[in-house]
Scaffold this motif. Structure first.
Motif, PDB file in Angstrom:
ATOM      1  N   PHE A 208      10.833   5.848  11.289  1.00 11.57           N
ATOM      2  CA  PHE A 208      11.992   5.508  10.467  1.00 11.57           C
ATOM      3  C   PHE A 208      12.359   4.029  10.636  1.00 11.57           C
ATOM      4  CE2 PHE A 208      16.529   4.931   9.858  1.00 11.57           C
ATOM      5  CZ  PHE A 208      16.760   5.567   8.640  1.00 11.57           C
ATOM      6  N   SER A 209      12.341   3.552  11.873  1.00 11.53           N
ATOM      7  CA  SER A 209      12.764   2.179  12.150  1.00 11.53           C
ATOM      8  C   SER A 209      11.777   1.138  11.636  1.00 11.53           C
ATOM      9  CB  SER A 209      12.966   1.988  13.655  1.00 11.53           C
ATOM     10  OG  SER A 209      11.760   2.217  14.360  1.00 11.53           O
ATOM     11  N   ALA A 210      10.558   1.557  11.295  1.00 13.24           N
ATOM     12  CA  ALA A 210       9.540   0.607  10.828  1.00 13.24           C
ATOM     13  C   ALA A 210       9.520   0.444   9.315  1.00 13.24           C
ATOM     14  CB  ALA A 210       8.162   1.049  11.311  1.00 13.24           C
ATOM     15  N   ILE A 211      10.277   1.274   8.604  1.00 13.96           N
ATOM     16  CA  ILE A 211      10.266   1.208   7.141  1.00 13.96           C
ATOM     17  C   ILE A 211      11.078   0.006   6.658  1.00 13.96           C
ATOM     18  CG2 ILE A 211      10.960   2.383   5.017  1.00 13.96           C
ATOM     19  CD1 ILE A 211      10.507   5.040   6.469  1.00 13.96           C
ATOM     20  N   SER A 212      10.437  -0.854   5.871  1.00 10.73           N
ATOM     21  CA  SER A 212      11.122  -2.043   5.357  1.00 10.73           C
ATOM     22  C   SER A 212      11.520  -1.900   3.890  1.00 10.73           C
ATOM     23  CB  SER A 212      10.224  -3.276   5.507  1.00 10.73           C
ATOM     24  OG  SER A 212       9.020  -3.117   4.769  1.00 10.73           O
ATOM     25  N   ASP A 213      10.817  -1.008   3.158  1.00 16.51           N
ATOM     26  CA  ASP A 213      11.143  -0.837   1.741  1.00 16.51           C
ATOM     27  C   ASP A 213      10.559   0.472   1.232  1.00 16.51           C
ATOM     28  OD1 ASP A 213      12.211  -1.417  -0.713  1.00 16.51           O
ATOM     29  OD2 ASP A 213      10.776  -2.983  -1.242  1.00 16.51           O
ATOM     30  N   ILE A 214      11.247   1.066   0.239  1.00 17.26           N
ATOM     31  CA  ILE A 214      10.773   2.295  -0.410  1.00 17.26           C
ATOM     32  C   ILE A 214      10.878   2.076  -1.911  1.00 17.26           C
ATOM     33  CG2 ILE A 214      11.101   4.789  -0.671  1.00 17.26           C
ATOM     34  CD1 ILE A 214      12.573   4.713   2.044  1.00 17.26           C
ATOM     35  N   ILE A 215       9.783   2.298  -2.617  1.00 17.59           N
ATOM     36  CA  ILE A 215       9.718   1.970  -4.049  1.00 17.59           C
ATOM     37  C   ILE A 215       9.264   3.196  -4.837  1.00 17.59           C
ATOM     38  CG2 ILE A 215       8.677   0.433  -5.770  1.00 17.59           C
ATOM     39  CD1 ILE A 215       8.076  -1.489  -3.397  1.00 17.59           C
ATOM     40  N   SER A 216       9.903   3.445  -5.977  1.00 23.67           N
ATOM     41  CA  SER A 216       9.474   4.538  -6.863  1.00 23.67           C
ATOM     42  C   SER A 216       8.054   4.286  -7.326  1.00 23.67           C
ATOM     43  CB  SER A 216      10.409   4.642  -8.063  1.00 23.67           C
ATOM     44  OG  SER A 216      11.717   4.995  -7.657  1.00 23.67           O
ATOM     45  N   TYR A 217       7.261   5.355  -7.335  1.00 18.98           N
ATOM     46  CA  TYR A 217       5.857   5.235  -7.662  1.00 18.98           C
ATOM     47  C   TYR A 217       5.537   6.240  -8.759  1.00 18.98           C
ATOM     48  CZ  TYR A 217       0.949   4.182  -6.486  1.00 18.98           C
ATOM     49  OH  TYR A 217      -0.353   3.769  -6.513  1.00 18.98           O
ATOM     50  N   ARG A 221       6.321  10.116  -7.132  1.00 18.30           N
ATOM     51  CA  ARG A 221       6.031   9.839  -5.731  1.00 18.30           C
ATOM     52  C   ARG A 221       6.750   8.566  -5.287  1.00 18.30           C
ATOM     53  NH1 ARG A 221      -0.372  10.003  -5.473  1.00 18.30           N
ATOM     54  NH2 ARG A 221      -0.065   8.897  -7.448  1.00 18.30           N
ATOM     55  N   LEU A 222       6.640   8.283  -3.982  1.00 17.36           N
ATOM     56  CA  LEU A 222       7.283   7.104  -3.415  1.00 17.36           C
ATOM     57  C   LEU A 222       6.265   6.254  -2.666  1.00 17.36           C
ATOM     58  CD1 LEU A 222      10.479   8.792  -1.909  1.00 17.36           C
ATOM     59  CD2 LEU A 222      10.352   7.451  -4.035  1.00 17.36           C
ATOM     60  N   LEU A 223       6.463   4.948  -2.732  1.00 16.58           N
ATOM     61  CA  LEU A 223       5.627   4.010  -2.002  1.00 16.58           C
ATOM     62  C   LEU A 223       6.455   3.447  -0.844  1.00 16.58           C
ATOM     63  CD1 LEU A 223       3.262   1.332  -3.413  1.00 16.58           C
ATOM     64  CD2 LEU A 223       4.964   0.668  -1.720  1.00 16.58           C
ATOM     65  N   VAL A 224       5.890   3.495   0.362  1.00 19.19           N
ATOM     66  CA  VAL A 224       6.600   3.048   1.560  1.00 19.19           C
ATOM     67  C   VAL A 224       5.941   1.794   2.117  1.00 19.19           C
ATOM     68  CG1 VAL A 224       7.204   3.638   3.945  1.00 19.19           C
ATOM     69  CG2 VAL A 224       7.341   5.375   2.152  1.00 19.19           C
ATOM     70  N   LYS A 225       6.762   0.791   2.408  1.00 21.62           N
ATOM     71  CA  LYS A 225       6.271  -0.420   3.060  1.00 21.62           C
ATOM     72  C   LYS A 225       6.810  -0.461   4.480  1.00 21.62           C
ATOM     73  CE  LYS A 225       5.890  -3.310  -1.094  1.00 21.62           C
ATOM     74  NZ  LYS A 225       4.484  -3.756  -0.905  1.00 21.62           N
ATOM     75  N   LEU A 226       5.944  -0.824   5.429  1.00 20.97           N
ATOM     76  CA  LEU A 226       6.342  -0.932   6.825  1.00 20.97           C
ATOM     77  C   LEU A 226       6.533  -2.394   7.215  1.00 20.97           C
ATOM     78  CD1 LEU A 226       4.018   1.755   8.453  1.00 20.97           C
ATOM     79  CD2 LEU A 226       6.307   2.026   7.499  1.00 20.97           C
ATOM     80  N   ASN A 227       7.146  -2.618   8.351  1.00 16.97           N
ATOM     81  CA  ASN A 227       7.517  -3.971   8.760  1.00 16.97           C
ATOM     82  C   ASN A 227       6.336  -4.919   8.923  1.00 16.97           C
ATOM     83  OD1 ASN A 227      10.276  -3.383   8.839  1.00 16.97           O
ATOM     84  ND2 ASN A 227      10.144  -2.610  10.930  1.00 16.97           N
ATOM     85  N   SER A 228       5.272  -4.425   9.529  1.00 14.91           N
ATOM     86  CA  SER A 228       4.130  -5.291   9.784  1.00 14.91           C
ATOM     87  C   SER A 228       3.444  -5.690   8.492  1.00 14.91           C
ATOM     88  CB  SER A 228       3.115  -4.586  10.695  1.00 14.91           C
ATOM     89  OG  SER A 228       1.925  -5.339  10.780  1.00 14.91           O
ATOM     90  N   ASN A 229       3.139  -6.971   8.360  1.00  9.49           N
ATOM     91  CA  ASN A 229       2.428  -7.453   7.175  1.00  9.49           C
ATOM     92  C   ASN A 229       1.013  -6.906   7.118  1.00  9.49           C
ATOM     93  OD1 ASN A 229       4.603  -9.013   6.298  1.00  9.49           O
ATOM     94  ND2 ASN A 229       3.989 -10.761   7.570  1.00  9.49           N
ATOM     95  N   LYS A 230       0.495  -6.457   8.277  1.00  8.62           N
ATOM     96  CA  LYS A 230      -0.872  -5.939   8.327  1.00  8.62           C
ATOM     97  C   LYS A 230      -0.961  -4.491   7.844  1.00  8.62           C
ATOM     98  CE  LYS A 230      -2.293  -8.899  12.174  1.00  8.62           C
ATOM     99  NZ  LYS A 230      -2.825  -8.924  13.556  1.00  8.62           N
TER     100      LYS A 230
END
Length: 250
Positions: A208-217, A221-230
């Protein structure tokens, strides 16, 4: 042959030492240790013993916690006065258990069993994690990983996700570094705090703490972005979307 005794009761430790020497007077007892903390310290600083006799309940906690804090390659024979603990430990491959008060013939049989299975050295850590979780209801808060000749310890707050790839599982840190681990995602799902981690699809468990963004897909569905650029963009599977939204609000 040498062995290590982990037992917090002096009388019980002395009795066990006597039984071991009665079985074979040439067996060397390297040390007798009373606590989880001191056992971890000793195992990290000393050559591995051939065999460990380990009481389940120690002065500062359950001995299964030792396997949370260091890698134990030595075969283990558990000793306990509690049947419910013993039966759980007995289910682990390549180990045995002895109920207190320990009987000479039973100890002899346990050592003979060890000798027959001496080639089986390392017990998977997830086995002890499952036992510890079932006994304490505590969730896993760190991972001990062997990297070459080094041992790395990662606290759960250092992890942004777990994922599987080509039949292997990996831990990914907040810095985007990946490490192979000996757990399946199914095992991890039962060991991790469900408030902190959610399995968004068949291949990923995210923090939960690593999620930086959530985008409608597409297709709801949903697209999840995490903190790390990698880290890659991750898709919440359609059947998981509803539960994922509830998890975000919990």
């Amino acid at each position: 042959m040498n062995c290590l005794i982990i037992e917090d009761e002096k009388v019980a430790a002395e009795r066990l030492s006597g039984l071991i020497r009665k079985y074979d007077s040439s067996i060397e007892i390297l040390n007798t240790i009373q606590s989880v903390k001191n056992t971890v310290k000793w195992l990290n600083e000393n050559p591995t013993a051939d065999l460990i006799f380990m009481d389940i309940q120690l002065a500062d906690g359950l001995s299964f916690e030792i396997f949370e804090q260091t890698i134990v390659k030595t075969p283990v024979i558990f000793t306990t006065a509690y049947d419910e603990y013993a039966l759980k430990a007995f289910k682990v491959n390549s180990i045995d258990y002895l109920l207190k008060p320990i009987d000479q013939s039973e100890l002899n049989s346990a050592i003979e069993k060890y000798k027959e299975n001496i080639s089986s050295r390392e017990i998977p850590t997830h086995v002890f994690d499952n036992i510890l979780h079932s006994l304490t209801k505590n969730y896993k808060n760190k991972f001990v990983i062997k990297v070459g000749e080094h041992i790395k310890v990662f606290k759960i707050n250092d992890v942004q996700c777990f994922y599987s790839m080509e039949k292997y599982s990996f831990l990914q840190t907040n810095a985007g570094r990946d490490y192979a681990i000996s757990y399946s995602l199914d095992q991890l799902e039962s060991l991790l705090d469900p408030v902190k981690f959610f399995r968004i699809n068949r291949k990923f468990l995210v923090s939960f703490s690593a999620i930086s963004d959530i985008i409608s897909y597409s297709s709801s569905r949903l697209l999840v972005k995490l903190n790390s650029n990698k880290s890659k963009d991750l898709i919440v599977s359609r059947e998981k979307v509803h539960d994922f939204k509830k998890w975000l609000e919990s």
